[in-house]
Scaffold this motif. Structure first.
Motif, short mmCIF file in Angstrom:
data_model
loop_
_atom_site.label_atom_id
_atom_site.label_comp_id
_atom_site.label_asym_id
_atom_site.label_seq_id
_atom_site.Cartn_x
_atom_site.Cartn_y
_atom_site.Cartn_z
N UNK A 179 -12.08 14.23 -2.65
CA UNK A 179 -11.79 13.29 -2.23
C UNK A 179 -10.05 13.36 -1.44
N UNK A 180 -9.83 12.94 -0.23
CA UNK A 180 -8.53 13.52 0.30
C UNK A 180 -8.06 12.22 1.05
N UNK A 181 -6.40 12.15 1.27
CA UNK A 181 -5.27 11.25 0.71
C UNK A 181 -4.49 11.94 1.71
N UNK A 241 1.92 9.09 0.59
CA UNK A 241 3.25 8.46 0.36
C UNK A 241 3.56 6.89 0.43
N UNK A 242 4.03 6.57 -0.04
CA UNK A 242 3.93 4.90 0.10
C UNK A 242 5.31 4.58 1.02
N UNK A 296 2.45 8.60 -6.45
CA UNK A 296 1.56 7.95 -6.15
C UNK A 296 0.01 8.84 -6.26
N UNK A 297 -0.11 10.65 -5.90
CA UNK A 297 -0.69 11.03 -6.34
C UNK A 297 -1.50 11.22 -8.06
N UNK A 298 -0.89 10.91 -8.47
CA UNK A 298 -1.66 10.69 -10.44
C UNK A 298 -1.87 9.81 -10.30
N UNK A 299 -1.74 8.65 -9.62
CA UNK A 299 -2.24 7.26 -9.26
C UNK A 299 -3.43 7.32 -9.18
N UNK A 300 -4.51 8.05 -8.28
CA UNK A 300 -4.93 8.88 -7.62
C UNK A 300 -6.11 9.56 -9.15
N UNK A 301 -5.00 10.53 -9.56
CA UNK A 301 -6.22 11.37 -10.23
C UNK A 301 -6.51 10.71 -11.03
#
Length: 241
Positions: free
Chosen positions: A205-207, A212-213, A224-229
């Motif tokens: 997956x690519x964000x 960047x909220x 924000x990255x940690x939420x995806x992780x």
């Protein structure tokens, strides 16, 4: 599903890279000028990011907005310089005016990067025939090192492309010709898409903006990255084990 999913984050500079790594990113895509959807970064930027983090770095090879190759010779010079600087992974992909893969430009760059692993980016979502594009690329010498397609399944984003992504993942699992490269899902990707994608076996997956909220004028946010992780690891996504 125990296999750890890959999370790739767009980084514009060292600050982004450090935050992305702190949040749990597995790999970075390095670009400049997001107003043009991401162009080749300066060599100095690559060197600074390489010094700041120890993540794999995929460097964009793209000179202009859109999916035309522009001046392939100039891109090849940039690619050679980045290789000399230590770049080992790349992102590229070009279309002809009729929506077919620009095999000549891809082959020229593939020769310069000399077997390095690379991603064919979202040009596939603008192709006249995405299945034909895969087969054409797979049948050329220029495909050496091609291990990933970055795609939303549709030029409009994952909402529209979800059925295509699920169908292509099934063809990848079936080892159909042209479907060996991994699917990296990106482009309008939201956390709500993850359960269906993960359940189908998609694992990369690519964000960019999602990291960047506060928008592209602000740096990557580690939280924000940690939420995806955590979502990808199953901590925040119901029904994934």
């Amino acid at each position: 599903m125990s296999k750890r999913a890959l999370l790739e984050v767009i980084a514009l500079g060292p600050q982004d890279a450090v935050a992305a790594q702190a949040g749990g990113a597995d790999r970075l895509e390095l670009v400049t000028d997001m107003a043009a959807d991401g162009l080749t970064p300066p060599r100095a930027t690559f060197a600074a990011i390489r010094a700041a983090v120890d993540l794999p770095l995929r460097v964009m090879l793209r000179a202009t907005d859109g999916f035309a190759a522009g001046d392939p010779a100039a891109l090849c010079e940039e690619a050679a310089a980045l290789r000399a600087e230590g770049a080992e992974e790349f992102v590229l992909g070009f279309l002809t005016p009729d929506g077919r893969p620009d095999l000549e430009a891809v082959a020229a760059l593939a020769e310069v990067i000399d077997g390095c692993r690379w991603t064919f980016h979202r040009a596939i979502d603008r192709a006249a025939d995405r299945a034909a594009l895969r087969k054409e690329l797979a049948g050329t010498a220029g495909a050496a090192g091609l291990d990933t397609y970055l795609t939303a399944g549709d030029a409009r984003g994952v909402d529209a492309g979800l059925p295509v992504l699920l169908a292509e993942q099934a063809r990848t699992a079936a080892a159909e010709p042209g479907y060996a490269p991994r699917i990296l899902v990106g482009g309008g990707l939201g956390l709500g898409h993850l359960p269906a994608l993960r359940a189908a076996g998609l694992d990369a997956f690519h964000i960019g903006g999602a990291a960047r909220p506060d928008g592209w004028s602000a740096p990557v946010d580690a939280a924000a990255v940690r939420e995806w992780r955590e979502a990808l690891d199953g901590a925040a996504v119901q029904g994934i084990s």
